[in-house]
Write a protein that holds these residues in place. Structure first.
Motif: not given
Length: 121
Positions: A9, A39, A46, A92, A94-96, A114-116, A118
């Motif tokens: 991310g 996400r 989510r 944009t 947080v992806y899980y 999770g990874t952000q 943006t």
């Protein structure tokens, strides 16, 4: 204990691309699990973005992801990927990643932290 660790991310400009990775811990029969990317944007629920079967032969995408995102996996590396292109501000979030398996004796469900992502100029 199964662990999923997302990476990849970051900040990207509109129209740009990113590739997310989800590494599953060893001692985990990765190929038995369907993998999914979800996400969650601020103030929103989510949502499922994409999924791939254990063998990698079947994929599914949300309407917003179709044509722009590609989910894949490498069972030799215990890793799932989400390649994202033509990103816009609505991506944009947080992806899980999620590992999911339904067996005759029960259900297994694991999530990463999770990874952000943006998207901004």
């Amino acid at each position: 204990q199964v662990q999923l660790v997302e990476s990849g991310g970051g900040l990207v400009q509109p129209g740009g691309s990113l590739r997310l990775s989800c590494l599953a811990s060893s001692g985990f029969t990765f190929s038995l699990y369907d993998m999914q990317w979800y996400r969650q944007a601020p103030g929103k629920e989510r949502e499922l973005v994409a999924g791939i079967s254990g063998g990698g032969t079947r994929t599914n995408y949300s309407s917003s992801a179709k044509g722009r995102f590609t989910i894949s996996r490498d069972n030799n590396k215990n890793t799932a990927y989400l390649a994202m292109s033509s990103l816009n501000r609505e991506d944009t979030a947080v992806y899980y990643c999620r590992a999911h398996r339904v067996a005759t004796w029960g259900e297994y469900d694991y999530w990463g932290q999770g990874t952000q992502v943006t998207v901004s100029s």
